[in-house]
Design a protein around this motif. Structure first.
Motif, short mmCIF file in Angstrom:
data_model
loop_
_atom_site.label_atom_id
_atom_site.label_comp_id
_atom_site.label_asym_id
_atom_site.label_seq_id
_atom_site.Cartn_x
_atom_site.Cartn_y
_atom_site.Cartn_z
N UNK A 111 -3.14 7.17 3.69
CA UNK A 111 -3.86 6.86 4.93
C UNK A 111 -3.00 7.14 6.16
N UNK A 112 -2.12 8.13 6.04
CA UNK A 112 -1.28 8.51 7.18
C UNK A 112 -0.86 9.97 7.04
N UNK A 113 -0.32 10.48 8.11
CA UNK A 113 0.32 11.80 8.17
C UNK A 113 1.73 11.55 8.70
N UNK A 114 2.77 12.17 8.09
CA UNK A 114 2.77 13.31 7.17
C UNK A 114 2.89 12.88 5.71
N UNK A 115 2.33 13.67 4.83
CA UNK A 115 2.39 13.41 3.39
C UNK A 115 3.58 14.16 2.79
N UNK A 116 4.74 13.54 2.93
CA UNK A 116 5.98 14.08 2.38
C UNK A 116 6.58 13.09 1.38
N UNK B 113 4.52 3.58 -0.94
CA UNK B 113 4.08 3.00 -2.20
C UNK B 113 4.70 1.62 -2.41
N UNK B 114 5.99 1.49 -2.11
CA UNK B 114 6.71 0.27 -2.46
C UNK B 114 6.80 -0.75 -1.32
N UNK B 115 6.59 -0.32 -0.07
CA UNK B 115 6.61 -1.27 1.05
C UNK B 115 5.23 -1.79 1.39
N UNK B 116 4.18 -1.09 0.94
CA UNK B 116 2.83 -1.52 1.25
C UNK B 116 2.43 -1.27 2.69
N UNK B 117 3.10 -0.33 3.34
CA UNK B 117 2.74 -0.01 4.72
C UNK B 117 2.97 1.48 4.97
N UNK B 118 2.89 1.90 6.21
CA UNK B 118 2.95 3.31 6.57
C UNK B 118 4.17 3.59 7.45
N UNK B 119 4.46 4.87 7.73
CA UNK B 119 5.63 5.18 8.57
C UNK B 119 5.62 4.50 9.93
N UNK C 25 -2.01 -0.30 -0.55
CA UNK C 25 -2.58 -1.40 -1.34
C UNK C 25 -1.76 -1.69 -2.60
N UNK C 26 -0.93 -0.76 -3.03
CA UNK C 26 -0.22 -0.91 -4.32
C UNK C 26 0.76 -2.07 -4.28
N UNK C 27 1.62 -2.11 -3.28
CA UNK C 27 2.65 -3.16 -3.22
C UNK C 27 2.05 -4.56 -3.12
N UNK C 28 1.03 -4.80 -2.26
CA UNK C 28 0.42 -6.14 -2.26
C UNK C 28 -0.25 -6.50 -3.58
N UNK C 29 -0.78 -5.49 -4.30
CA UNK C 29 -1.41 -5.76 -5.59
C UNK C 29 -0.38 -6.23 -6.61
N UNK C 30 0.75 -5.54 -6.69
CA UNK C 30 1.80 -5.97 -7.61
C UNK C 30 2.39 -7.31 -7.17
N UNK C 31 2.54 -7.51 -5.87
CA UNK C 31 3.04 -8.79 -5.36
C UNK C 31 2.10 -9.93 -5.75
N UNK D 47 -1.31 -3.12 3.61
CA UNK D 47 -2.32 -2.93 2.57
C UNK D 47 -2.87 -4.26 2.08
N UNK D 48 -3.92 -4.18 1.28
CA UNK D 48 -4.58 -5.37 0.75
C UNK D 48 -4.49 -5.36 -0.77
N UNK D 49 -4.29 -6.54 -1.40
CA UNK D 49 -4.27 -6.58 -2.86
C UNK D 49 -5.62 -6.19 -3.44
N UNK D 50 -5.60 -5.38 -4.47
CA UNK D 50 -6.82 -4.92 -5.13
C UNK D 50 -7.18 -5.94 -6.21
N UNK D 51 -7.92 -6.95 -5.82
CA UNK D 51 -8.23 -8.05 -6.73
C UNK D 51 -8.96 -7.62 -7.97
#
Length: 557
Positions: free
Chosen positions: A82-87, A95-101, A527-533, A546-550
């Motif tokens: 949900x952001x640019x750039x995709x690097x 993926x691991x912080x649950x947020x964007x740049x 959403x991944x990091x809040x889900x694992x959290x 992100x939001x946890x995927x209940x």
């Protein structure tokens, strides 16, 4: 009297032992967290994996890798960045912080640092030293990442009892996912060494098991012939083996199977050639298995985390492209590596004791030259022509080209001090440049820093740009190219945009605490990091958006 003294002595010993046992029990109780949590969480990022690699190569996969995750776990089929750039750097971090740049600060693999006025690398840290090599390849740490990961939060929650270890062929693929508090991160240094290394950020010397692995000859054993796993005639999901759209290796005239890696290595940076073959993922799997065994991951009730990034898929994609036989074979072989990895986890940790998620750090575009041959709008940007025209504009409009400090990552960084010294308003300069650049060939959109910080975008490319815009680190002007137009060579694939070929990636959850099912509802990488959290019952990473995927979590497990 002596009998009384002896009885008293025995009583004191018994009382002391009872007290010590009680203290021991209380101590153990202090660190006995929810026994229903998985003993081990494994986060897998497959570098440059488009979602359609799951479906396109489905008939070639066995039952124990990707298909096992889908059959026994949960498949989020409409998962996007949900952001640019995709690097790679921003992808692994998000993926691991649950947020964007916008918040974690890793705005690219490399970017222009506005404070020190030079380019910096996302994992670069000259204050640490290499461990396992004399090469500077080990001078890395996560210091440029501004936020915590869910691994950091798990470490804090367990009073640093739960371990975190990161593994990848790429330094950034190991370091950024593992977080700031990781016990270790290991990455592969090729060239003439072929060794797994780290930095003094984590330790002063490599553990014996890593030294033993490096000395075992495992890496050298993969310097062999790379041919297709199955008969190449059955690889109907990819294009012709010989075509005009692939790079190949130095020392081999055609980019066609088979590849004799032992003969080609000297012309292709020695052991680094393994990174650009399917064997790079096999080597990563071998090392990950040794890490679990030797670090005793998942052996107690305090959750450990292993982050594994399979980087070879990215190198192969960049070299050979999305529709190559080489990329198909790489995913067929990765599926086999996942199968043996899961079988090892079943035996070592216990089938009901671990949780895995698998995603990607970005997708990839079909080779534009190939798309052009199929009459699909696409092409290559002429950056030299653009720079010449833009310089002429600067000299005509402002009588100087000194207004520009740097152009990189589709951004323009202005010399704000110079602009102020000649009496110009920074917002006026930005707006003038936006109006100029939007008229250039194959420039789809242009935005200023002022717009990014004063307008709230909620949809479209604009929203993705804003989620990737870090006010402290990003540039003054952001450019967006036409769809399927890239700054790259005429062979191989690349990535970086906010279009579906770069944003749509797999998201599979599998193992303890995970529901069985699938969804077409949109999910996003943060959403991944809040889900694992949420699964672990720990704090979310400190800047998670992100939001946890209940619906993924099995509340009855």
């Amino acid at each position: 009297m002596k009998v009384i003294i002896n009885l008293l002595f025995v009583f004191l010993i018994v009382t002391s032992c009872t007290a010590q046992n009680q203290v021991s029990k209380e101590k153990n109780k202090e660190f006995q967290y929810d026994n229903n949590n998985p003993k081990l969480v494994v986060g897998i990022v497959v570098d440059q994996m488009r979602y359609d690699y799951l479906t396109r190569f489905d008939s070639k996969y066995g039952d124990g890798g990707f298909k096992r995750m889908i059959k026994e776990g949960f498949n989020c089929k409409n998962n996007h960045f949900n952001y640019i750039p995709t690097y790679t750097g921003p992808g692994h971090t998000s993926v691991y912080t649950g947020t964007t740049p916008k918040y974690h600060g890793i705005i690219g693999n490399n970017w222009y640092d506005k404070e020190i006025k030079e380019m910096v690398y996302c994992a670069q840290d000259d204050s640490v030293q290499s461990v396992g090599t004399t090469n500077d390849a080990g001078k890395m740490s996560p210091k440029r990442m501004k936020t915590t990961t869910f691994g950091d939060e798990n470490r804090l929650f367990t009073q640093m009892k739960g371990k975190t270890i990161g593994i990848s062929l790429k330094d950034r693929g190991a370091i950024l996912p593992a977080g700031h508090t990781a016990n270790a991160a290991y990455w592969f240094h090729g060239m003439d060494e072929g060794a797994w290394i780290t930095s003094t950020y984590y330790m002063e010397e490599l553990p014996k098991w890593v030294l033993d692995f490096n000395a075992s000859g495992v890496a050298e054993s993969y310097l062999k012939v790379w041919d297709t796993y199955y008969d190449i005639s059955t690889y109907t999901e990819s294009g012709n083996d010989e075509n005009l759209f692939e790079g190949g290796f130095k020392g081999k005239e055609k980019a066609t199977f088979p590849y004799d890696l032992a003969k080609l290595k000297d012309d292709n940076r020695g052991f680094d050639i393994l990174k650009a073959t399917a064997y790079g993922n096999s080597l990563t799997t071998d090392f990950a298995i040794e890490a679990i065994k030797n670090e005793q991951l998942g052996e107690d009730n305090i959750t450990d985390l292993l982050t594994v990034s399979f980087s070879a898929t990215d190198y192969v994609g960049h070299n050979f492209g999305v529709s190559s036989k080489e990329i198909e074979d790489t995913y067929i072989r990765l599926d086999k590596d996942l199968e043996r990895f899961f079988e090892f986890l079943d035996a070592q940790v216990g089938k009901v004791n671990y949780t895995v998620f698998l995603t990607a750090d970005h997708g990839a575009i079909e080779v534009p030259a190939y798309l052009q041959s199929m009459k699909v709008p696409s092409g290559y940007l002429n950056n030299t022509e653009t720079r010449t025209r833009f310089t002429d504009y600067l000299n005509a409009k402002f009588k100087s080209s000194d207004l520009i400090e740097n152009i990189s990552n589709d951004q323009i960084f202005l010399n704000r001090r110079y602009i102020d010294s000649i009496g110009l308003n920074i917002n006026d300069v930005q707006e003038s440049m936006v109006n100029e650049l939007i008229g250039y060939k194959h420039v789809e959109k242009v935005f200023s820093a002022h717009t990014m910080t004063t307008t709230d975008f909620t949809t479209g490319i604009e929203s993705l740009l804003q989620n990737g815009y870090n006010q402290k680190r990003s540039g003054d002007i952001i450019l967006v190219a036409d769809p399927a137009y890239i700054s790259y060579g005429k062979t191989g694939s690349t990535h970086g945009s906010g279009l579906n070929y770069d944003t749509h990636v797999p998201l599979l959850f599998f193992g303890k605490g995970i529901n069985h099912g699938e969804t077409y509802d949109k999910t996003v990488i943060p959403d991944i990091a809040p889900t694992i959290s949420a699964l672990l019952g720990i704090s979310f990473p400190n800047a998670a958006t992100g939001q946890p995927l209940g619906f993924v979590i099995d509340k009855n497990d």
